[in-house]
Design an enzyme around this catalytic site. Structure first.
Site, PDB file in Angstrom:
ATOM      1  N   HIS A 160      19.995 -44.381   3.759  1.00 51.75           N
ATOM      2  CA  HIS A 160      21.344 -43.832   3.636  1.00 51.75           C
ATOM      3  C   HIS A 160      22.292 -44.958   3.200  1.00 51.75           C
ATOM      4  CE1 HIS A 160      19.717 -40.296   5.281  1.00 51.75           C
ATOM      5  NE2 HIS A 160      20.277 -40.280   6.481  1.00 51.75           N
ATOM      6  N   LYS A 203      29.356 -35.491  13.660  1.00 53.09           N
ATOM      7  CA  LYS A 203      28.498 -36.390  14.441  1.00 53.09           C
ATOM      8  C   LYS A 203      28.859 -37.833  14.167  1.00 53.09           C
ATOM      9  CE  LYS A 203      24.389 -33.524  14.125  1.00 53.09           C
ATOM     10  NZ  LYS A 203      23.093 -33.466  13.476  1.00 53.09           N
ATOM     11  N   SER A 218      14.798 -37.564   2.985  1.00 56.30           N
ATOM     12  CA  SER A 218      13.952 -37.595   4.190  1.00 56.30           C
ATOM     13  C   SER A 218      14.782 -37.391   5.453  1.00 56.30           C
ATOM     14  CB  SER A 218      13.171 -38.913   4.276  1.00 56.30           C
ATOM     15  OG  SER A 218      14.061 -40.004   4.355  1.00 56.30           O
ATOM     16  N   CYS A 241      21.437 -40.728  12.049  1.00 55.02           N
ATOM     17  CA  CYS A 241      20.910 -41.731  11.118  1.00 55.02           C
ATOM     18  C   CYS A 241      21.974 -42.349  10.206  1.00 55.02           C
ATOM     19  CB  CYS A 241      19.782 -41.134  10.287  1.00 55.02           C
ATOM     20  SG  CYS A 241      20.146 -39.500   9.653  1.00 55.02           S
ATOM     21  N   VAL A 280      10.108 -37.630  11.611  1.00 58.06           N
ATOM     22  CA  VAL A 280      10.398 -38.692  12.580  1.00 58.06           C
ATOM     23  C   VAL A 280       9.191 -38.894  13.502  1.00 58.06           C
ATOM     24  CG1 VAL A 280      11.940 -39.435  14.439  1.00 58.06           C
ATOM     25  CG2 VAL A 280      12.886 -38.292  12.427  1.00 58.06           C
ATOM     26  N   GLN A 313      23.147 -39.760   1.331  1.00 56.25           N
ATOM     27  CA  GLN A 313      22.042 -39.726   2.286  1.00 56.25           C
ATOM     28  C   GLN A 313      20.742 -39.233   1.662  1.00 56.25           C
ATOM     29  OE1 GLN A 313      25.255 -38.557   5.734  1.00 56.25           O
ATOM     30  NE2 GLN A 313      23.125 -38.105   6.194  1.00 56.25           N
ATOM     31  N   ARG A 337      24.302 -35.404   0.337  1.00 52.88           N
ATOM     32  CA  ARG A 337      22.853 -35.570   0.200  1.00 52.88           C
ATOM     33  C   ARG A 337      22.561 -35.902  -1.263  1.00 52.88           C
ATOM     34  NH1 ARG A 337      19.945 -36.106   4.412  1.00 52.88           N
ATOM     35  NH2 ARG A 337      20.388 -34.064   5.319  1.00 52.88           N
ATOM     36  N   THR A 378       4.611 -33.960  14.745  1.00 53.43           N
ATOM     37  CA  THR A 378       4.140 -33.633  13.397  1.00 53.43           C
ATOM     38  C   THR A 378       5.232 -33.750  12.336  1.00 53.43           C
ATOM     39  OG1 THR A 378       4.560 -31.343  13.997  1.00 53.43           O
ATOM     40  CG2 THR A 378       2.267 -32.095  14.122  1.00 53.43           C
ATOM     41  N   GLY A 379       6.494 -33.857  12.732  1.00 50.79           N
ATOM     42  CA  GLY A 379       7.600 -33.917  11.766  1.00 50.79           C
ATOM     43  C   GLY A 379       7.750 -35.303  11.159  1.00 50.79           C
TER      44      GLY A 379
HETATM   45  N1  LIG Z   1      14.741 -37.387   9.402  1.00 48.42           N
HETATM   46  C1  LIG Z   1      15.635 -38.282   9.768  1.00 48.42           C
HETATM   47  O1  LIG Z   1      15.973 -39.228   8.998  1.00 48.42           O
HETATM   48  C2  LIG Z   1      16.268 -38.235  11.132  1.00 48.42           C
HETATM   49  C3  LIG Z   1      17.026 -39.319  11.517  1.00 48.42           C
HETATM   50  C4  LIG Z   1      17.636 -39.312  12.779  1.00 48.42           C
HETATM   51  C5  LIG Z   1      17.462 -38.248  13.618  1.00 48.42           C
HETATM   52  N2  LIG Z   1      16.698 -37.180  13.231  1.00 48.42           N
HETATM   53  C6  LIG Z   1      16.560 -36.090  14.190  1.00 48.42           C
HETATM   54  O2  LIG Z   1      15.219 -36.086  14.693  1.00 48.42           O
HETATM   55  C7  LIG Z   1      14.801 -34.743  14.964  1.00 48.42           C
HETATM   56  C8  LIG Z   1      13.514 -34.437  14.185  1.00 48.42           C
HETATM   57  O3  LIG Z   1      13.795 -34.562  12.798  1.00 48.42           O
HETATM   58  P1  LIG Z   1      12.667 -34.501  11.665  1.00 48.42           P
HETATM   59  O4  LIG Z   1      13.369 -34.943  10.442  1.00 48.42           O
HETATM   60  O5  LIG Z   1      11.455 -35.207  12.118  1.00 48.42           O
HETATM   61  O6  LIG Z   1      12.366 -32.905  11.618  1.00 48.42           O
HETATM   62  P2  LIG Z   1      11.053 -32.138  11.097  1.00 48.42           P
HETATM   63  O7  LIG Z   1      10.338 -32.945  10.072  1.00 48.42           O
HETATM   64  O8  LIG Z   1      11.530 -30.775  10.738  1.00 48.42           O
HETATM   65  O9  LIG Z   1      10.117 -32.033  12.426  1.00 48.42           O
HETATM   66  C9  LIG Z   1      10.402 -31.174  13.487  1.00 48.42           C
HETATM   67  C10 LIG Z   1       9.357 -31.318  14.597  1.00 48.42           C
HETATM   68  O10 LIG Z   1       9.696 -30.436  15.682  1.00 48.42           O
HETATM   69  C11 LIG Z   1       8.555 -29.612  15.993  1.00 48.42           C
HETATM   70  N3  LIG Z   1       8.990 -28.301  16.493  1.00 48.42           N
HETATM   71  C12 LIG Z   1       9.618 -27.299  15.814  1.00 48.42           C
HETATM   72  N4  LIG Z   1       9.814 -26.223  16.632  1.00 48.42           N
HETATM   73  C13 LIG Z   1       9.305 -26.574  17.855  1.00 48.42           C
HETATM   74  C14 LIG Z   1       9.205 -25.907  19.099  1.00 48.42           C
HETATM   75  N5  LIG Z   1       9.677 -24.662  19.266  1.00 48.42           N
HETATM   76  N6  LIG Z   1       8.620 -26.556  20.129  1.00 48.42           N
HETATM   77  C15 LIG Z   1       8.146 -27.810  19.990  1.00 48.42           C
HETATM   78  N7  LIG Z   1       8.192 -28.504  18.820  1.00 48.42           N
HETATM   79  C16 LIG Z   1       8.782 -27.884  17.766  1.00 48.42           C
HETATM   80  C17 LIG Z   1       7.804 -29.478  14.688  1.00 48.42           C
HETATM   81  O11 LIG Z   1       6.463 -29.077  14.959  1.00 48.42           O
HETATM   82  P3  LIG Z   1       5.581 -28.176  13.935  1.00 48.42           P
HETATM   83  O12 LIG Z   1       5.064 -29.117  12.864  1.00 48.42           O
HETATM   84  O13 LIG Z   1       4.495 -27.666  14.821  1.00 48.42           O
HETATM   85  O14 LIG Z   1       6.481 -27.113  13.390  1.00 48.42           O
HETATM   86  C18 LIG Z   1       7.930 -30.918  14.179  1.00 48.42           C
HETATM   87  O15 LIG Z   1       6.997 -31.724  14.863  1.00 48.42           O
HETATM   88  C19 LIG Z   1      15.992 -33.850  14.595  1.00 48.42           C
HETATM   89  O16 LIG Z   1      16.770 -33.622  15.747  1.00 48.42           O
HETATM   90  C20 LIG Z   1      16.758 -34.693  13.599  1.00 48.42           C
HETATM   91  O17 LIG Z   1      18.118 -34.353  13.533  1.00 48.42           O
HETATM   92  C21 LIG Z   1      16.099 -37.148  12.016  1.00 48.42           C
END
Ligand SMILES: NC(=O)c1ccc[n+]([C@@H]2O[C@H](COP(=O)([O-])OP(=O)(O)OC[C@H]3O[C@@H](n4cnc5c(N)ncnc54)[C@H](OP(=O)(O)O)[C@@H]3O)[C@@H](O)[C@H]2O)c1
Length: 350
Positions: A242, A205, A179, A149, A16, A176, A235, A13-14
């Site tokens: 980025h 990192k 998003s 990223c 990514v 950066q 940011r 749902t997030g």
């Molecule tokens: N955004 C970027 O550009 C980017 C790039 C590279 C890497 N990343 C990495 O990718 C990962 C996700 O990033 P994001 O930006 O997509 O974050 P996000 O939008 O905050 O999404 C987080 C996801 O994790 C789920 N979640 C939270 N708590 C949980 C739990 N206890 N059990 C199972 N699922 C849970 C959330 O579900 P709910 O909706 O149910 O809360 C949601 O689906 C992170 O590690 C981030 O560092 C992000």
């Protein structure tokens, strides 16, 4: 019955997770059959649970799927993971232990000695590290990760320089996109008309991952690259993409023509194998004085091509230039997808 390989998304749902859903919609090899997130989303239809933030509509079939609890029971054997690091460090090993191939975005396990950290064009040989994992030996499961990223754009730009000229020192300053902080991410009152000169753990990192990615395999170990690297992360109020201002000192003298040719000619295993998500050109050099810019260049190669521009002499090191890469495509979902395609092409997903 579909002949495609069934896959699941953890953290579907997030931001990514949504990018995974979007990129997998018409994927020729993989089909999404399972979605999981937190207990806030569990049991709800994906279309309701996810606050969809992609620019294409949520795929109708996926919108109707029910979000599962993040447990390996009932999950398919191939899992794309997009969880916060704290949750990933607990859940990813559980899925690997249960025999799943976990293709992860999170930083939780990236620097673990037996976990491959891979950009398929740069260090596909590191995939072999997964044979050292206890999960692999016990259940067949394993974890493969893609980089942070902002590290990915930097490393794609550095890899051809390292190969042709050798690198002595790197300094990089990032700008950066919002998003990159997920959804809802940074509060609008904090970022509008503002620059935030701090992203938690990002500089560490970028620095350690860059050296692991450009390191070499020695038996069952990665020996990190030996050059010096310093990064500063900011940011800015850009939606996607980025941008990085980079200076490098090279071991061998190089002309600007040799450097731009090294970037433009750079190809790797994904291009040789014609993997479905591989961009034709992983890096392209743009000659215009004021590019790359996120607004115009971030979607190059469907978001999988890293753009480089403004190559010029540096008064302190040898050369300076600007790098741009899409943080949720090349920097996240697209990176993991390319890793999974490489794994499948090499027979690790059979
Ligand atoms: N955004 C970027 O550009 C980017 C790039 C590279 C890497 N990343 C990495 O990718 C990962 C996700 O990033 P994001 O930006 O997509 O974050 P996000 O939008 O905050 O999404 C987080 C996801 O994790 C789920 N979640 C939270 N708590 C949980 C739990 N206890 N059990 C199972 N699922 C849970 C959330 O579900 P709910 O909706 O149910 O809360 C949601 O689906 C992170 O590690 C981030 O560092 C992000």
């Amino acid at each position: 019955m579909s002949s495609k390989t069934p896959v699941g998304i953890l953290g579907a749902t997030g931001i990514v997770g949504q990018r995974f859903v979007q990129m997998l919609e018409h994927h020729p090899w993989f089909e999404v059959v399972w979605l999981a997130a937190s207990d806030r989303s569990e049991g709800r239809a994906y279309g309701e649970a996810a606050r969809w933030r992609m620019k294409t509509p949520v795929p109708a079939r996926v919108a109707e799927m029910q979000v599962s609890l993040a447990r390996p029971e009932g999950a398919p054997k191939i899992i794309f993971a997009a969880l916060d690091a704290a949750i990933a460090s607990e859940l990813e090993p559980r899925f690997a232990e249960a025999g799943c191939a976990v293709v992860s975005n999170s930083s939780a396990l990236r620097m673990q000695n037996d976990v491959p950290l891979v950009i398929p064009e740069v260090n596909s040989a590191h995939i072999e590290l997964l044979e050292c994992q206890t999960w692999r030996k016990k259940s067949g499961g394993f974890v493969v990760t893609n980089p942070n990223c902002s590290a990915i754009g930097l490393v794609l730009a550095l890899a051809p320089l390292q190969e042709h000229f050798g690198i002595e020192t790197v300094m990089a300053v990032t700008m950066q996109a919002v998003s990159g902080a997920g959804y809802p991410g940074v509060a609008s009152l904090d970022i509008l008309g503002n620059v935030i000169p701090y992203i938690a753990k990002e500089e560490e990192k970028m620095e350690e991952e860059t050296l692991k990615l450009l390191g070499h395999m020695n038996g069952s170990k990665v020996i990190p690259a030996a050059f010096r690297v310093s990064t500063q992360c900011n940011r800015v109020s850009v939606e996607d993409g980025h941008t990085e201002s980079v200076s490098v000192k090279l071991k061998k003298k190089a002309t600007p023509e040799e450097i731009t040719a090294a970037w433009n000619d750079f190809r790797g295993e994904p291009q040789e194998r014609k993997l479905p998500s591989a961009p034709e050109q992983p890096i392209r050099y743009i000659g215009s004085a004021d590019r790359p810019q996120p607004r115009f260049d971030v979607d190059c190669g469907k978001g999988m091509t890293t753009s480089v521009g403004r190559l010029r002499p540096c008064g302190v090191l040898d050369w300076k230039f600007t790098v741009l890469s899409h943080n949720t495509i090349r920097g996240a979902a697209g990176a993991a997808l390319l890793n999974a395609e490489l794994l499948k092409a090499r027979g690790y997903l059979d």
